[in-house]
Design a protein around this motif. Structure first.
Motif, PDB file in Angstrom:
ATOM      1  N   SER A  94       0.845  -1.200   0.000  1.00 48.82           N
ATOM      2  CA  SER A  94       0.000   0.000   0.000  1.00 48.82           C
ATOM      3  C   SER A  94       0.876   1.244   0.000  1.00 48.82           C
ATOM      4  CB  SER A  94      -0.891  -0.005   1.256  1.00 48.82           C
ATOM      5  OG  SER A  94      -0.107  -0.175   2.425  1.00 48.82           O
ATOM      6  N   ASP A  95       0.344   2.321  -0.575  1.00 48.34           N
ATOM      7  CA  ASP A  95       1.071   3.586  -0.638  1.00 48.34           C
ATOM      8  C   ASP A  95       0.292   4.713   0.023  1.00 48.34           C
ATOM      9  OD1 ASP A  95      -0.986   3.860  -2.398  1.00 48.34           O
ATOM     10  OD2 ASP A  95       0.256   4.309  -4.159  1.00 48.34           O
ATOM     11  N   TRP A  96      -0.614   4.349   0.925  1.00 47.83           N
ATOM     12  CA  TRP A  96      -1.462   5.364   1.548  1.00 47.83           C
ATOM     13  C   TRP A  96      -1.203   5.500   3.054  1.00 47.83           C
ATOM     14  CZ3 TRP A  96      -3.448   1.251  -1.343  1.00 47.83           C
ATOM     15  CH2 TRP A  96      -3.798   0.115  -0.620  1.00 47.83           C
ATOM     16  N   GLY A  97      -0.021   5.079   3.492  1.00 48.06           N
ATOM     17  CA  GLY A  97       0.339   5.265   4.900  1.00 48.06           C
ATOM     18  C   GLY A  97      -0.355   4.268   5.817  1.00 48.06           C
ATOM     19  N   GLY A  98      -0.616   4.689   7.044  1.00 47.51           N
ATOM     20  CA  GLY A  98      -1.263   3.825   8.029  1.00 47.51           C
ATOM     21  C   GLY A  98      -0.291   2.995   8.845  1.00 47.51           C
ATOM     22  N   LEU A  99       1.029   3.129   8.570  1.00 42.66           N
ATOM     23  CA  LEU A  99       2.006   2.308   9.278  1.00 42.66           C
ATOM     24  C   LEU A  99       2.165   2.717  10.727  1.00 42.66           C
ATOM     25  CD1 LEU A  99       4.776   1.977   6.527  1.00 42.66           C
ATOM     26  CD2 LEU A  99       3.013   0.309   7.158  1.00 42.66           C
ATOM     27  N   GLU A 100       1.559   3.827  11.122  1.00 44.22           N
ATOM     28  CA  GLU A 100       1.617   4.244  12.524  1.00 44.22           C
ATOM     29  C   GLU A 100       0.521   3.575  13.357  1.00 44.22           C
ATOM     30  OE1 GLU A 100      -1.469   6.639  10.603  1.00 44.22           O
ATOM     31  OE2 GLU A 100       0.589   6.072  10.048  1.00 44.22           O
ATOM     32  N   ARG A 101      -0.341   2.788  12.717  1.00 39.18           N
ATOM     33  CA  ARG A 101      -1.377   2.069  13.466  1.00 39.18           C
ATOM     34  C   ARG A 101      -0.722   1.089  14.439  1.00 39.18           C
ATOM     35  NH1 ARG A 101      -6.914   1.047  10.119  1.00 39.18           N
ATOM     36  NH2 ARG A 101      -7.081   3.118   9.173  1.00 39.18           N
TER      37      ARG A 101
ATOM     38  N   THR B 121     -19.021  -8.797  -6.315  1.00 37.19           N
ATOM     39  CA  THR B 121     -19.993  -8.109  -5.461  1.00 37.19           C
ATOM     40  C   THR B 121     -20.045  -8.729  -4.071  1.00 37.19           C
ATOM     41  OG1 THR B 121     -21.340  -7.566  -7.393  1.00 37.19           O
ATOM     42  CG2 THR B 121     -22.408  -7.430  -5.219  1.00 37.19           C
ATOM     43  N   GLU B 122     -20.065 -10.083  -4.023  1.00 37.75           N
ATOM     44  CA  GLU B 122     -20.091 -10.776  -2.735  1.00 37.75           C
ATOM     45  C   GLU B 122     -18.796 -10.566  -1.967  1.00 37.75           C
ATOM     46  OE1 GLU B 122     -20.735 -15.346  -0.995  1.00 37.75           O
ATOM     47  OE2 GLU B 122     -20.907 -14.920  -3.148  1.00 37.75           O
ATOM     48  N   ALA B 123     -17.666 -10.622  -2.675  1.00 42.55           N
ATOM     49  CA  ALA B 123     -16.378 -10.407  -2.033  1.00 42.55           C
ATOM     50  C   ALA B 123     -16.290  -9.001  -1.448  1.00 42.55           C
ATOM     51  CB  ALA B 123     -15.252 -10.631  -3.039  1.00 42.55           C
ATOM     52  N   ARG B 124     -16.775  -8.020  -2.210  1.00 44.01           N
ATOM     53  CA  ARG B 124     -16.717  -6.639  -1.744  1.00 44.01           C
ATOM     54  C   ARG B 124     -17.598  -6.434  -0.506  1.00 44.01           C
ATOM     55  NH1 ARG B 124     -15.083  -1.875  -3.926  1.00 44.01           N
ATOM     56  NH2 ARG B 124     -14.473  -2.949  -5.858  1.00 44.01           N
ATOM     57  N   ALA B 125     -18.751  -7.093  -0.459  1.00 41.05           N
ATOM     58  CA  ALA B 125     -19.652  -6.952   0.693  1.00 41.05           C
ATOM     59  C   ALA B 125     -18.992  -7.491   1.967  1.00 41.05           C
ATOM     60  CB  ALA B 125     -20.965  -7.679   0.414  1.00 41.05           C
TER      61      ALA B 125
ATOM     62  N   LEU C 242      -9.870  -6.110  -2.336  1.00 41.44           N
ATOM     63  CA  LEU C 242      -9.190  -5.988  -1.051  1.00 41.44           C
ATOM     64  C   LEU C 242      -8.346  -4.713  -1.010  1.00 41.44           C
ATOM     65  CD1 LEU C 242      -7.596  -8.752   1.066  1.00 41.44           C
ATOM     66  CD2 LEU C 242      -6.245  -6.721   0.558  1.00 41.44           C
ATOM     67  N   MET C 243      -7.596  -4.465  -2.079  1.00 43.81           N
ATOM     68  CA  MET C 243      -6.749  -3.274  -2.113  1.00 43.81           C
ATOM     69  C   MET C 243      -7.592  -1.989  -2.142  1.00 43.81           C
ATOM     70  SD  MET C 243      -3.627  -4.204  -1.869  1.00 43.81           S
ATOM     71  CE  MET C 243      -2.658  -2.794  -2.432  1.00 43.81           C
ATOM     72  N   GLU C 244      -8.698  -2.025  -2.858  1.00 44.45           N
ATOM     73  CA  GLU C 244      -9.547  -0.835  -2.954  1.00 44.45           C
ATOM     74  C   GLU C 244     -10.137  -0.470  -1.591  1.00 44.45           C
ATOM     75  OE1 GLU C 244     -12.442  -1.670  -5.924  1.00 44.45           O
ATOM     76  OE2 GLU C 244     -10.947  -1.972  -7.531  1.00 44.45           O
TER      77      GLU C 244
ATOM     78  N   ILE D 234      -6.009   1.118   5.622  1.00 43.39           N
ATOM     79  CA  ILE D 234      -5.366  -0.049   6.248  1.00 43.39           C
ATOM     80  C   ILE D 234      -4.109  -0.413   5.467  1.00 43.39           C
ATOM     81  CG2 ILE D 234      -5.658  -2.467   6.915  1.00 43.39           C
ATOM     82  CD1 ILE D 234      -8.712  -1.927   6.874  1.00 43.39           C
ATOM     83  N   PRO D 235      -2.941  -0.463   6.101  1.00 40.43           N
ATOM     84  CA  PRO D 235      -1.723  -0.851   5.380  1.00 40.43           C
ATOM     85  C   PRO D 235      -1.756  -2.329   5.001  1.00 40.43           C
ATOM     86  CG  PRO D 235      -1.262  -0.575   7.721  1.00 40.43           C
ATOM     87  CD  PRO D 235      -2.664  -0.095   7.505  1.00 40.43           C
ATOM     88  N   VAL D 236      -1.294  -2.624   3.793  1.00 42.10           N
ATOM     89  CA  VAL D 236      -1.263  -4.007   3.300  1.00 42.10           C
ATOM     90  C   VAL D 236       0.205  -4.393   3.097  1.00 42.10           C
ATOM     91  CG1 VAL D 236      -1.991  -5.607   1.494  1.00 42.10           C
ATOM     92  CG2 VAL D 236      -3.492  -3.703   2.169  1.00 42.10           C
ATOM     93  N   LEU D 237       0.608  -5.488   3.733  1.00 45.30           N
ATOM     94  CA  LEU D 237       1.982  -5.978   3.667  1.00 45.30           C
ATOM     95  C   LEU D 237       1.997  -7.328   2.964  1.00 45.30           C
ATOM     96  CD1 LEU D 237       2.909  -5.232   7.396  1.00 45.30           C
ATOM     97  CD2 LEU D 237       2.970  -3.656   5.459  1.00 45.30           C
ATOM     98  N   ARG D 238       3.201  -7.740   2.550  1.00 43.55           N
ATOM     99  CA  ARG D 238       3.316  -9.053   1.898  1.00 43.55           C
ATOM    100  C   ARG D 238       4.674  -9.657   2.240  1.00 43.55           C
ATOM    101  NH1 ARG D 238       2.572  -9.341  -4.494  1.00 43.55           N
ATOM    102  NH2 ARG D 238       4.491  -8.088  -4.419  1.00 43.55           N
ATOM    103  N   THR D 239       4.691 -10.994   2.377  1.00 42.22           N
ATOM    104  CA  THR D 239       5.918 -11.734   2.642  1.00 42.22           C
ATOM    105  C   THR D 239       5.965 -12.964   1.738  1.00 42.22           C
ATOM    106  OG1 THR D 239       7.188 -12.970   4.310  1.00 42.22           O
ATOM    107  CG2 THR D 239       4.798 -13.007   4.520  1.00 42.22           C
ATOM    108  N   PRO D 240       7.151 -13.375   1.302  1.00 40.69           N
ATOM    109  CA  PRO D 240       7.249 -14.597   0.501  1.00 40.69           C
ATOM    110  C   PRO D 240       7.198 -15.871   1.337  1.00 40.69           C
ATOM    111  CG  PRO D 240       9.414 -13.618   0.771  1.00 40.69           C
ATOM    112  CD  PRO D 240       8.437 -12.658   1.379  1.00 40.69           C
TER     113      PRO D 240
END
Length: 346
Positions: free
Chosen positions: A28-35, A78-82, A107-109, A116-122
């Motif tokens: 994510s590029d919208w911050g939130g890492l201070e949560r 639609t169901e996933a978004r709900a 999920l990203m939207e 909400i920050p989104v992280l990823r690990t391999p």
């Protein structure tokens, strides 16, 4: 020893250099890492992705693996978004995807919409959960700073304590010269690792350094190599170096003395200082004796039982099987008032 506890940890700490084992990156590029994360336990969303969010805890790291991502991709958008809308409204601290998975677009939207920050690990999900739980336990556990020296002697973590100038650092330096390892000098940062073990480390500023009076600050890694230091160690024995009087310490070695650290009792050994005593040799013997105790061998108690049995047999007061196992020489005979050597028993 003032205890402190970090009641919460910013999500950004999981991306710091000292958390490199998690191999996390930010999607994510919208911050939130201070949560803030306030619990070491993570949460797998499960049914929450379908909209049942009653038991979703926002202050836990949300971990999404292959099952969660496949589920979101297998149902209609639609169901996933709900389901995700109800999930993200819980003001989650952060979400982490494992196995290097690509996040579904809804999920990203919605994560962007709710900040909400989104992280990823391999890493595989199980490996990541194990590592991140351990890391959060470290970050959130009670901590304190202790004036002392922590050394690794034959694999046993010994915390040397005593008044300032008593010779703790000099004894530790002599142990390093014998092939043992320095963990921390002067200030030891201690913490609890569940369920009830105490670990110590140097502060970041003092790591791998030692102060010797008359010589100043020494870099132990530069002097003796990386094998002479280690970053942290479990504290298994506290060794107090002090100016004790004759009657202030246990001559038999059968007393169970403890020194509490953050509410956990650690075995305590007192070594009285005398001119000409080789303190580092005595400290090394403390470590060797502790290894024997780990294996169920207590030399002092075995000797005590042998003396008690011998006295009972020679005085006719009891048979060997009747001799008390935990009786001290003072308890067995009123005439024995101190350390009993074999030569004193006839």
């Amino acid at each position: 020893m003032a205890m402190r506890r970090d009641a919460a940890v910013e999500v950004s700490r999981l991306l710091a250099e000292d958390s490199a084992a998690l191999q996390l990156e930010t999607l994510s590029d919208w911050g939130g890492l201070e949560r803030l994360l306030t619990r070491p336990r993570i949460q797998k969303p499960g049914l929450a992705l379908s909209g049942f969010v009653k038991h979703v805890y926002a202050d836990r790291l949300q971990v999404l693996g292959l099952t969660e991502v496949d589920y979101l991709l297998s149902i209609g958008e639609t169901e996933a978004r709900a389901g995700l809308e109800a999930y993200c409204k819980r003001k989650l601290a952060a979400m982490a995807l494992t196995r290097g998975l690509e996040p579904p677009p809804p999920l990203m939207e919605l994560a962007r919409e709710h900040g909400i920050p989104v992280l990823r690990t391999p890493l595989m999900t199980s490996s990541f959960i194990s590592r991140v739980t351990r890391r959060l336990e470290e970050l959130l556990s009670p901590r304190a700073n202790i004036h002392g020296v922590l050394v690794d002697v034959l694999g046993v973590g010994l915390l040397l304590i005593g008044r300032s100038g008593v010779g703790k650092s000099e004894a530790a330096l002599d142990l390093v010269l014998r092939g043992h390892r320095l963990v921390a000098d002067d200030v030891v940062e201690v913490m609890i690792r569940p369920p009830d073990t105490i670990w110590g480390a140097a502060t970041q500023l003092h790591q791998h350094h030692m102060e010797i009076r008359g010589m100043g600050i020494l870099n132990i890694t530069h002097l003796f190599g990386v094998a002479a230091v280690r970053d942290n160690k479990k504290i298994e024995v506290v060794v107090e170096l002090s100016d004790l009087h004759e009657d202030d310490y246990d001559r038999l070695g059968t007393e169970n003395n403890n020194w509490p650290i953050l509410g956990v009792d650690i075995p305590l050994v007192r070594i009285p200082l005398r001119a000409g005593r080789n303190i580092s040799s005595l400290i090394e013997v403390v470590a060797r004796n502790q290894i024997l105790k780990f294996r169920g061998i207590d030399s002092a108690r075995e000797f005590q039982e042998k003396i008690a049995t011998h006295i009972a047999m020679t005085t006719g007061t009891a048979t060997p099987s009747d001799a008390p196992e935990e009786a001290s020489p003072r308890q067995v005979s009123g005439q024995i008032t101190g350390l009993v050597s074999l030569g004193e028993v006839e």
